[in-house]
Design an enzyme around this catalytic site. Structure first.
Site, PDB file in Angstrom:
ATOM      1  N   ALA A   1    -106.740  -7.116 -94.026  1.00 58.79           N
ATOM      2  CA  ALA A   1    -107.092  -5.851 -93.770  1.00 58.79           C
ATOM      3  C   ALA A   1    -105.588  -5.065 -93.705  1.00 58.79           C
ATOM      4  CB  ALA A   1    -107.968  -5.418 -92.567  1.00 58.79           C
ATOM      5  N   PRO A   2    -105.612  -3.817 -94.594  1.00 60.95           N
ATOM      6  CA  PRO A   2    -104.397  -3.140 -94.233  1.00 60.95           C
ATOM      7  C   PRO A   2    -104.044  -2.710 -93.069  1.00 60.95           C
ATOM      8  CG  PRO A   2    -106.006  -2.229 -96.312  1.00 60.95           C
ATOM      9  CD  PRO A   2    -106.535  -3.220 -95.260  1.00 60.95           C
ATOM     10  N   GLY A   3    -102.784  -2.829 -92.790  1.00 62.33           N
ATOM     11  CA  GLY A   3    -102.143  -2.286 -91.489  1.00 62.33           C
ATOM     12  C   GLY A   3    -101.475  -3.373 -90.860  1.00 62.33           C
ATOM     13  N   VAL A   4    -100.785  -3.007 -89.555  1.00 63.85           N
ATOM     14  CA  VAL A   4     -99.943  -3.960 -89.162  1.00 63.85           C
ATOM     15  C   VAL A   4    -100.670  -5.083 -88.454  1.00 63.85           C
ATOM     16  CG1 VAL A   4     -98.383  -4.104 -86.893  1.00 63.85           C
ATOM     17  CG2 VAL A   4     -98.405  -2.112 -88.306  1.00 63.85           C
ATOM     18  N   ARG A   5    -100.301  -6.428 -88.523  1.00 60.33           N
ATOM     19  CA  ARG A   5    -100.909  -7.641 -88.271  1.00 60.33           C
ATOM     20  C   ARG A   5    -101.097  -7.544 -86.585  1.00 60.33           C
ATOM     21  NH1 ARG A   5    -101.856  -7.702 -93.089  1.00 60.33           N
ATOM     22  NH2 ARG A   5    -101.608  -9.537 -94.418  1.00 60.33           N
ATOM     23  N   GLY A   6    -102.224  -7.832 -86.304  1.00 59.13           N
ATOM     24  CA  GLY A   6    -102.377  -7.717 -84.619  1.00 59.13           C
ATOM     25  C   GLY A   6    -101.935  -8.907 -84.155  1.00 59.13           C
ATOM     26  N   MET A   7    -101.504  -8.695 -82.686  1.00 61.80           N
ATOM     27  CA  MET A   7    -100.913 -10.014 -81.969  1.00 61.80           C
ATOM     28  C   MET A   7    -102.083 -10.815 -81.381  1.00 61.80           C
ATOM     29  SD  MET A   7     -97.870  -8.215 -80.028  1.00 61.80           S
ATOM     30  CE  MET A   7     -98.488  -6.771 -79.327  1.00 61.80           C
TER      31      MET A   7
ATOM     32  N   LYS B   1    -113.052  -9.584 -87.808  1.00 57.78           N
ATOM     33  CA  LYS B   1    -112.153  -9.839 -86.762  1.00 57.78           C
ATOM     34  C   LYS B   1    -112.221 -10.944 -86.180  1.00 57.78           C
ATOM     35  CE  LYS B   1    -110.824  -6.093 -84.624  1.00 57.78           C
ATOM     36  NZ  LYS B   1    -110.951  -4.928 -83.736  1.00 57.78           N
TER      37      LYS B   1
ATOM     38  N   ASP C   1    -118.527   0.640 -82.720  1.00 58.95           N
ATOM     39  CA  ASP C   1    -119.414  -0.673 -82.208  1.00 58.95           C
ATOM     40  C   ASP C   1    -119.302  -1.769 -83.206  1.00 58.95           C
ATOM     41  OD1 ASP C   1    -121.754  -1.591 -81.155  1.00 58.95           O
ATOM     42  OD2 ASP C   1    -123.319  -0.826 -82.596  1.00 58.95           O
TER      43      ASP C   1
END
Length: 567
Positions: free
Chosen positions: A316-322, A337, A372
């Site tokens: 998914a586009p965006g900053v990679r989660g930690m 997710k 949700d």
């Protein structure tokens, strides 16, 4: 002697009936809670109804496992016959699609997911698409006969509560004024102008909603009349809404589920679909409290998409989660997710805590600002449907969750969530006016979450998304907590200049301490965004603002958050 398939099917259906009875009892109590302004009880009832499904599945499954005569329930080869017997039992029911999903829940609670098939459960529904209507009245019509005032009075008179109308005449006048502004002249003067309302009132949080449509000469407009109960004054109509986008927001995936009597759920969903053609039926089932049915409809839509398309999973586009890794299908408006096996060093949490926080959001009032989610286990996708870079990353960061089985990729555990544009990416491409609107709504989102006793924790722009309606929504839950658990503090004054210049703070910091004065630099790298946000929502940088909210919540106040623009 083991039970016959027919007996086992009946036992499963008996468990469903107990669940449906409990669901209806909680839902039926919504009217009294609204009339008596029992706001805390409304929140408790909402959580209880969500918990009810899993509780009843667990009770039914445990009873079957414990019954020596039902020992064949654990033999998967018996389930095709049980399923056929069950189909006969539910064929004439008005909630047969919910009964199918219940059957699936019982099966998956007793068996491994790799035993799922259309022979053992209802991967696809057996409900006939052209089923005859139930003849149970769903709506009631009110005809203007050339008078909008007469139309307004008919609607008001039909909906009487044990609490009085606070301003009957004023509400009638307001309804007429909104109709005059919202309808073309030819519709206003149509003697056959009709308001068609669902007979059951929709209840949620501190509001009640009359939901339906306006009909005139083959044209229709959605119609929602929100009602509020003012303490010591009575009930009043808060506004009138005929704009489809605003009605869609009221039924948003970011809000708690309505409590509404639905004798024939499919017919209510079909009616709502006419009002909101842009919403998938999965969202509509979920919106009226049947979130497990929404999950079934979502899954069927997903497997249909995979069978009829060629797009491939990508990150998914965006900053990679930690903590989480997020991937998506370009042609399917959802993100998937998964929890990483290892978190960034700055994240002092574990996997179980992350799961608990996502489940907390499921049960809490989302006030239109929390997306949700649906939780899934053991998704199997063709390997060819993954972009190589996406698959490589998932296998690297979550090898215990994403399993390479050759031609098939097994995802052991994930959440699905509506795809949104990350706020940081949105602002990079937004003009001046869109930037102002987004930052204004970003602050509102934080305030409305706080009013619902939610503190997002990590409030960085990347953890918020922008919906198709331009609303800002929080979607990263690994640091979420109740607002009342946070210790908001002012930064103590330094005793001498060298303390302020030091790399470490000169004051002690506890595990739940938060210093709102640090928010401006922490949240905004762009100085212009920081200045603009400070003008709009500068109180968020003051610990006293947060402490005041905490005190109101601890005093038992349920703060007002409205899912629509108020007059």
């Amino acid at each position: 002697m083991p039970f016959s398939p027919a007996n086992l099917a009946q036992h499963i259906l008996d468990g469903f009936d107990r669940y449906r009875q409990g669901f209806r009892e909680i839902t039926a109590g919504a009217r009294g809670r609204f009339e008596q302004a029992r706001w805390i009880e409304i929140q408790d009832a909402s959580t209880a109804r969500i918990n009810l499904y899993e509780d009843c599945v667990g009770t039914t499954s445990a009873a079957l496992e414990a019954d020596p005569e039902a020992r064949n329930i654990l033999d998967v080869t018996c389930w095709p016959a049980i399923r056929l017997a069950y189909i006969e039992l539910i064929a004439q029911r008005f909630d047969d699609e919910l009964a199918e999903t219940w059957f699936n829940s019982i099966f998956t609670s007793l068996h491994h997911h790799d035993q799922i098939s259309d022979e053992t459960m209802f991967v696809h529904s057996t409900r006939p698409p052209g089923r005859s209507p139930s003849r149970i009245p769903l709506t009631r019509g009110f005809i203007s006969d050339g008078s909008l005032d007469n139309l307004a009075r008919q609607v008001m008179d039909e909906h009487q509560f044990k609490a009085p109308w606070a301003d009957y005449e004023g509400d009638c006048k307001m309804i007429v004024e909104h109709l005059q502004r919202g309808l073309p002249d030819w519709a206003q003067h149509d003697r056959g102008l009709t308001v068609e309302l669902v007979q059951s009132v929709f209840y949620r949080n501190k509001g009640a909603y009359l939901v339906g449509r306006i009909l005139s000469q083959n044209e229709q407009w959605p119609l929602v009349l929100p009602l509020i109960h003012k303490d010591n004054e009575g009930i009043c109509v808060d506004t009138l809404i005929t704009d489809e986008s605003q009605v869609s927001i009221i039924f948003s995936f970011t809000r708690s589920y309505f409590m509404v009597d639905a004798p024939v759920p499919a017919e209510l969903v079909a009616f709502l679909k006419q009002l909101l053609p842009g919403k998938h039926i999965a969202e509509l089932y979920t919106a009226i409290g049947f979130y497990k049915q929404g999950k079934s409809e979502f899954y069927r839509a997903l497997i249909s998409h995979l069978a009829t398309s060629e797009d491939r999973f990508m990150m998914a586009p965006g900053v990679r989660g930690m903590v989480m890794s997020v991937f998506t299908l370009p042609g399917f408006n959802t993100v998937f997710k998964i929890i990483k096996d290892k978190f960034a060093p700055s994240k002092n949490i574990d996997r179980a805590t992350v799961i608990d926080r996502y489940r907390l959001v499921k049960r809490h009032d989302r006030v239109g600002r929390l997306a949700d989610t649906q939780e899934f286990a053991d998704f199997r996708f063709p390997r060819e449907r993954f972009e190589p870079e996406c698959l490589d990353e998932l296998l690297e960061v979550a090898p215990s969750t994403v399993i390479d089985e050759g031609d098939v990729i097994l995802v052991r555990h994930c959440w699905t969530e509506r795809r949104m544009t990350p706020l940081n990416i949105y602002l990079e491409n937004a003009g001046e006016e869109k930037t102002r609107e987004a930052l204004l709504d970003y602050g509102k989102a934080i305030k409305e979450l706080a009013a619902a006793n939610i503190f997002p924790g990590d409030m960085l722009l990347k953890n918020f998304g922008v919906t198709r309606h331009g609303r800002v929504v929080f979607y990263d839950y690994d640091e979420i907590s109740y607002l009342t658990e946070v210790h908001f503090r002012h930064i103590p004054e330094a005793m001498y200049p060298e303390q302020e210049m030091a790399s470490e703070p000169w004051y002690s910091v506890g595990p739940n301490d938060v210093f709102p004065e640090e928010f401006p630099v922490f949240l905004f790298a762009d100085i212009n965004h920081r200045r603009l946000f400070s003008k709009m929502h500068g109180e968020l940088f003051d610990a006293d603002y947060w402490i005041g909210l905490q005190e109101r919540i601890k005093d038992g106040q349920v703060l007002d958050v409205f899912p629509y623009r108020r007059s």
